[in-house]
Design an enzyme around this catalytic site. Structure first.
Site, short mmCIF file in Angstrom:
data_model
loop_
_atom_site.label_atom_id
_atom_site.label_comp_id
_atom_site.label_asym_id
_atom_site.label_seq_id
_atom_site.Cartn_x
_atom_site.Cartn_y
_atom_site.Cartn_z
N LYS A 113 0.74 -1.20 0.05
CA LYS A 113 -0.08 -0.04 -0.07
C LYS A 113 0.88 1.14 0.10
O LYS A 113 0.43 2.30 -0.57
CB LYS A 113 -0.70 -0.18 1.18
CG LYS A 113 -1.96 -1.26 1.24
CD LYS A 113 -2.74 -1.02 -0.15
CE LYS A 113 -3.68 -2.09 -0.24
NZ LYS A 113 -4.31 -2.34 -1.78
N LYS A 128 -11.26 0.20 -19.75
CA LYS A 128 -10.93 1.44 -18.68
C LYS A 128 -12.23 1.39 -17.78
O LYS A 128 -12.27 1.54 -16.42
CB LYS A 128 -10.49 2.51 -19.34
CG LYS A 128 -10.03 3.47 -18.26
CD LYS A 128 -9.23 4.76 -18.71
CE LYS A 128 -8.73 5.69 -17.47
NZ LYS A 128 -8.08 6.75 -17.98
N GLN A 170 -4.83 13.97 -12.66
CA GLN A 170 -5.18 12.76 -12.17
C GLN A 170 -4.93 12.57 -10.58
O GLN A 170 -5.14 11.66 -9.95
CB GLN A 170 -4.26 11.65 -13.00
CG GLN A 170 -4.63 11.71 -14.23
CD GLN A 170 -3.79 10.82 -15.05
OE1 GLN A 170 -2.63 10.60 -15.09
NE2 GLN A 170 -4.36 9.63 -15.71
N HIS A 214 -8.30 7.56 -1.45
CA HIS A 214 -8.20 6.02 -1.71
C HIS A 214 -7.25 5.32 -1.02
O HIS A 214 -7.10 4.69 -0.43
CB HIS A 214 -8.50 5.87 -3.08
CG HIS A 214 -8.55 4.38 -3.44
ND1 HIS A 214 -9.50 3.45 -3.15
CD2 HIS A 214 -7.92 3.51 -4.15
CE1 HIS A 214 -9.35 2.29 -3.33
NE2 HIS A 214 -8.36 2.10 -4.36
N THR A 241 -13.50 0.44 -13.73
CA THR A 241 -13.90 1.36 -12.69
C THR A 241 -15.12 0.79 -12.27
O THR A 241 -15.56 0.81 -10.78
CB THR A 241 -14.49 2.73 -13.48
OG1 THR A 241 -13.16 3.41 -13.74
CG2 THR A 241 -14.85 3.70 -12.29
N HIS A 274 -8.38 9.81 -5.72
CA HIS A 274 -7.01 9.24 -5.61
C HIS A 274 -6.31 9.29 -4.50
O HIS A 274 -5.99 8.14 -3.93
CB HIS A 274 -6.39 9.81 -6.81
CG HIS A 274 -5.03 8.99 -7.10
ND1 HIS A 274 -5.08 7.97 -8.13
CD2 HIS A 274 -3.63 9.16 -6.68
CE1 HIS A 274 -3.76 7.38 -8.00
NE2 HIS A 274 -3.01 8.12 -7.21
N LYS A 313 0.84 15.23 -15.09
CA LYS A 313 -0.85 14.93 -15.05
C LYS A 313 -1.39 14.96 -14.02
O LYS A 313 -1.92 14.09 -13.43
CB LYS A 313 -1.07 13.32 -15.64
CG LYS A 313 -0.38 13.00 -17.01
CD LYS A 313 -0.59 11.63 -17.43
CE LYS A 313 -0.04 11.20 -18.89
NZ LYS A 313 -0.93 12.04 -19.82
N GLN A 316 -14.21 -2.12 -9.95
CA GLN A 316 -13.94 -1.39 -8.46
C GLN A 316 -15.24 -0.87 -7.61
O GLN A 316 -15.37 -1.30 -6.32
CB GLN A 316 -13.11 -0.09 -8.49
CG GLN A 316 -11.79 -0.74 -9.15
CD GLN A 316 -10.94 0.85 -9.20
OE1 GLN A 316 -11.50 1.51 -10.05
NE2 GLN A 316 -9.79 0.96 -8.85
N ARG A 326 5.09 13.38 -14.67
CA ARG A 326 4.49 13.26 -15.96
C ARG A 326 3.51 14.41 -16.39
O ARG A 326 3.00 14.59 -17.50
CB ARG A 326 3.91 11.83 -16.53
CG ARG A 326 4.63 10.71 -16.34
CD ARG A 326 3.84 9.38 -16.61
NE ARG A 326 3.36 9.36 -17.94
CZ ARG A 326 2.37 8.75 -18.58
NH1 ARG A 326 1.45 8.21 -17.62
NH2 ARG A 326 2.31 8.74 -19.84
#
Length: 238
Positions: free
Chosen positions: A93, A174, A111, A119, A178, A116, A108, A181, A106
């Site tokens: 984890k 993709k 994101q 979680h 999701t 995120h 990004k 999940q 990168r």
């Protein structure tokens, strides 16, 4: 890892880097490609999660244990093995944090969402708390499900990272990842609800907190799915 302070220090450093230090560092720099690193990272995640799934099963899941309520015996040999296994899962984890750092390098940053961060951080917090204060082998079914989902998820990420053509080819999957999940969270909630039954001996107070956290996950993932894929679908229709 009996003390929370090392995990707190790493987590605070992680949040500081991905929200402040990392973006400032990258502000006047071109994004790093990191394709080879991402492929290696994804492969490590696939193999590590696959190993955890195998170990869960070899330590009694689907033979000695089932997801239907049964009396806890935390001192049994297999239960002790499962708890030892979950202490190792904490390191995986922590390794998950690398993914967010890659997003930053990168460039990004979109994101690096609240979903995120929540979680990743809450998974680590709840896992540590469970091992420190609860230790009920029945709850290891949730880590078994989670590791199984992560095998599938990182297989998708690995294939998508191989080339832009492959990424485009498998892009419809993709959305399914999701949804998978979200199905995972629903299964966990349903299983946890049986602990409300007075005939099922369990730590009800903490079970309620876990259920609440799973509802938060479910809402955040549903909101992400609605905003990302419903919007994308409408754009295609137009």
């Amino acid at each position: 890892m009996s003390s929370p302070y090392p995990l707190m220090l790493i987590t605070f450093g992680y949040v500081y880097f991905v929200l402040y230090a990392g973006p400032r560092f990258m502000k006047h720099r071109p994004p790093y490609k990191l394709r080879t690193f991402i492929l290696i990272y994804d492969m490590i995640q696939i193999l590590a999660n696959l190993w955890f799934v195998k170990q869960h099963i070899s330590y009694g899941w689907f033979s000695e244990y089932s997801f239907i309520c049964f009396p806890s015996n935390a001192d049994s040999p297999n239960a002790m093995k499962l708890f030892g296994l979950l202490w190792w899962l904490i390191f995986l984890k922590l390794f998950d944090y690398v993914e967010t750092c890659v997003f930053v390098l990168r460039k990004k940053q979109n994101q690096v969402s609240g979903l995120h961060l929540y979680h990743h951080v809450s998974n680590l917090v709840f896992l540590w708390y469970f091992l420190k204060y609860i230790v009920d082998e029945r709850a290891t079914f949730f880590t078994l499900i989670n590791c199984t989902v992560h095998v599938i998820m990182y297989m998708y990420y690995f294939i998508a990272a191989l080339s832009p053509e492959l990424q485009q080819m498998i892009s419809p999957i993709k959305q399914l990842v999701t949804k998978l999940q979200m199905v995972q969270f629903i299964i966990m909630i349903v299983i946890l609800m049986q602990f409300v039954n007075p005939n099922c001996e369990s730590p009800r107070g903490i079970a309620t907190i876990f259920v609440g956290n799973l509802f938060v996950f479910l809402y955040l993932f549903y909101d992400f799915h609605k905003k990302t894929y419903t919007k994308l679908s409408k754009q295609k229709d137009n």
